[in-house]
Design a protein around this motif. Sequence first.
Motif, PDB file in Angstrom:
ATOM      1  N   LYS B 133       9.002  20.105  71.918  1.00  0.00           N
ATOM      2  CA  LYS B 133       8.801  21.181  72.730  1.00  0.00           C
ATOM      3  C   LYS B 133       9.557  20.751  74.486  1.00  0.00           C
ATOM      4  O   LYS B 133       9.292  19.378  74.715  1.00  0.00           O
ATOM      5  N   ASP B 134      10.191  21.424  74.825  1.00  0.00           N
ATOM      6  CA  ASP B 134      10.770  21.445  76.206  1.00  0.00           C
ATOM      7  C   ASP B 134      10.579  22.520  76.800  1.00  0.00           C
ATOM      8  O   ASP B 134      11.687  23.402  77.018  1.00  0.00           O
ATOM      9  N   LEU B 135       9.407  22.956  77.415  1.00  0.00           N
ATOM     10  CA  LEU B 135       9.446  24.218  78.005  1.00  0.00           C
ATOM     11  C   LEU B 135      10.056  24.110  79.493  1.00  0.00           C
ATOM     12  O   LEU B 135      10.279  25.355  80.088  1.00  0.00           O
ATOM     13  N   SER B 136      10.505  22.970  79.919  1.00  0.00           N
ATOM     14  CA  SER B 136      11.479  22.928  81.329  1.00  0.00           C
ATOM     15  C   SER B 136      12.614  23.726  81.070  1.00  0.00           C
ATOM     16  O   SER B 136      13.167  24.361  81.965  1.00  0.00           O
ATOM     17  N   ASN B 152      15.293  28.090  70.516  1.00  0.00           N
ATOM     18  CA  ASN B 152      14.814  27.248  69.471  1.00  0.00           C
ATOM     19  C   ASN B 152      13.376  27.323  69.369  1.00  0.00           C
ATOM     20  O   ASN B 152      12.705  27.455  70.032  1.00  0.00           O
ATOM     21  N   PHE B 153      13.034  27.839  68.100  1.00  0.00           N
ATOM     22  CA  PHE B 153      11.808  28.250  67.562  1.00  0.00           C
ATOM     23  C   PHE B 153      10.758  26.887  67.115  1.00  0.00           C
ATOM     24  O   PHE B 153      11.123  26.094  66.813  1.00  0.00           O
ATOM     25  N   ARG B 221       4.045  27.510  63.434  1.00  0.00           N
ATOM     26  CA  ARG B 221       3.101  26.534  63.475  1.00  0.00           C
ATOM     27  C   ARG B 221       3.334  25.779  65.123  1.00  0.00           C
ATOM     28  O   ARG B 221       4.198  24.842  65.469  1.00  0.00           O
ATOM     29  N   PRO B 222       2.552  26.173  66.150  1.00  0.00           N
ATOM     30  CA  PRO B 222       2.698  25.636  67.385  1.00  0.00           C
ATOM     31  C   PRO B 222       2.346  24.163  67.559  1.00  0.00           C
ATOM     32  O   PRO B 222       3.047  23.646  68.283  1.00  0.00           O
ATOM     33  N   LEU B 282       5.579  30.238  70.403  1.00  0.00           N
ATOM     34  CA  LEU B 282       6.620  30.643  69.167  1.00  0.00           C
ATOM     35  C   LEU B 282       8.041  29.918  69.698  1.00  0.00           C
ATOM     36  O   LEU B 282       8.981  29.572  68.990  1.00  0.00           O
ATOM     37  N   ILE B 283       8.373  29.941  70.900  1.00  0.00           N
ATOM     38  CA  ILE B 283       9.619  29.174  71.497  1.00  0.00           C
ATOM     39  C   ILE B 283       9.378  27.761  71.788  1.00  0.00           C
ATOM     40  O   ILE B 283       8.204  27.622  72.707  1.00  0.00           O
ATOM     41  N   SER B 284      10.119  26.813  71.269  1.00  0.00           N
ATOM     42  CA  SER B 284       9.943  25.299  71.634  1.00  0.00           C
ATOM     43  C   SER B 284      10.909  25.138  72.837  1.00  0.00           C
ATOM     44  O   SER B 284      10.476  24.164  73.624  1.00  0.00           O
TER      45      SER B 284
END
Lengths: 324, 292
Positions: B133-136, B152-153, B221-222, B282-284
Amino acid sequence: MFSLNEEATVNLPLIGVGLRHHHFEDALNSPANIDFIEVHAENFFANGGASHAVLSDISQHYSISLHATSLGLGSALPAPQEQLEQLTNLVERYQPILLSDHACFSWAEVSGTSTHAGDLLPVPFNDESLHIMVTNVKRAQQQLGRQILVENLSAYIELPGSTYREAEFLAKLCLQSGCKLLIDLNNLIVNAINQPLLNFVPKTPSPSDQASILALAKQWLNRIPAEYVGEIHLAGCTPVEDGEFMIDDHSQPVSDTVWHLYRYALQRFGPIATLVEWDENLPSWDTLIGEAEKAKAIAEDVFSTALLAEPLNTNIEHLAGDKS
Amino acid sequence: MSIKQQQTQMLSAIFSLEEQKLTMTNIHTCCSPNQNHIAGLRVYQRSLIANANRALAITFATVHSFVGERVFMQLVKAYLQKHAKAQYDWGELGCEFPSFIRHQAIDNNAILAAIAQLDFECHQAERAENVDKDLSTLSLLNDHDAYLLSINFASGFKVLKSNHPVDLVIENIKSAHEKNNKLTLSDINQLLINPELTNAKPANTKPANTKTNEYYYLIWRPNFQAQYQQITQQEYHWLTLWQSSKSLADGQQLSIGSALDKTTNDNFSIIEWLPKAIEQQLISSISIQATK
């Protein structure tokens, strides 16, 4: 690492326990006086998810042994390359101190389809079987880039065509493939108890005849050169009445018979890495660790005695000559 | 007889799972025929059924909890007899179990099959490769051309179409279980036939397309546990574009711009979808494509 062996003596074997899902949290939260943890490789064949997260945590604290159950090293139909690659990925990821599978077949073609038994099925002990197993073990070792250990089975049927005793077959396997053996002492006891059912042999022992069972198992061990032994498995299973198959269900504490045989095996082979397995009817983590501590106590007794008494090699030669 | 033939015959004898077959052909050829060999083969048969039952009860946990141990084990045994076990990993067993259930003569087989499919997809999601995950990277959405950005999911992302409102059925049966622990099989059958018998309707249960009786689900799968949610037909079509693009070679990754171009349905709004997708993890991450 959690191991509390502050003064690990060079002559003492590594002692570990099999780790099952039920004990993951305990293994992480309750440091145990053990040298390694064994996990079943196939339980970590998923590409990602919780299982790897847990094993990564465990591997920060304990050395890992990977015990595979699905390669079917005695299968005439070889395991698919993808399967070997999955195991290789696990080995590269977790760098296990020991890596093992079984002297069994699992793959065969059924109705034109490659089928996996999901079990450890016996092979006859003859040259054709030996050639198949040597080829498969060499292929696995080449793919994995290291030596593997091959475990003797508990078998509930004896396929016709054997020309060797099991121990002789396994010794030849080591010689020709370069693998070593993982000797499961409970499997030896289970097979000795089940012999009358497998063969109608009139003079073999019943489950209640402990001395004869031990004698058969010791004979088996005496046929294995010490340099071929890489690990020992200890386990217990559900007791049975005379005339019933004993099933190697790993559901009980290690039996007195197996502890006795373990002492003999250490005297025979030296300080071999030892693992306590418990898969069904799981006990508390403390009880499981208690079984490993019993193994440690026996090993300390054997090797402290060995230092004080005659040299171990002399002892081994004496035992190896016992063919009765 | 060669070892290969012997092994084929022994495995055939085990997988037949029929006692009469053990006493007839297979056992006579793979082993010398006697009662103890038959007893030995039965040990392996019992082990096969027990292991398969254990594995499939994990993968199809909802189906198992609804039909109970006895019926489930009968299904497992019949499944093993019909479908070759080609998988060496017990965790991968059962990809044809949903369609197998659909063709069994059991009550509500079609709905149970739909639940089984959802179980299987959730199980697969939980085994799927981890996604970092890279929410930035979400900030890229503010200042980059949509034709340069890709989504990217989360791990295990998949969409599923069903003829049954499986989420509603599952919620209702679970709710009924909570109210009455001794729910009988006939009670379950009634709930499966008419899931709206109970009051435990989850929010937003209106089927996405009631005219055609199609229901759409998102699985992802979060973290470590798979999630599923009913989605609209518009979301389904949008997410199907992204699901299909996962199989494309590198460099041909779908961009947000081109995905929107392919979204012919005017009812889909990325402005509404995006915050929800971010909130439910849902979005990585968002990535910049190498070429436009």
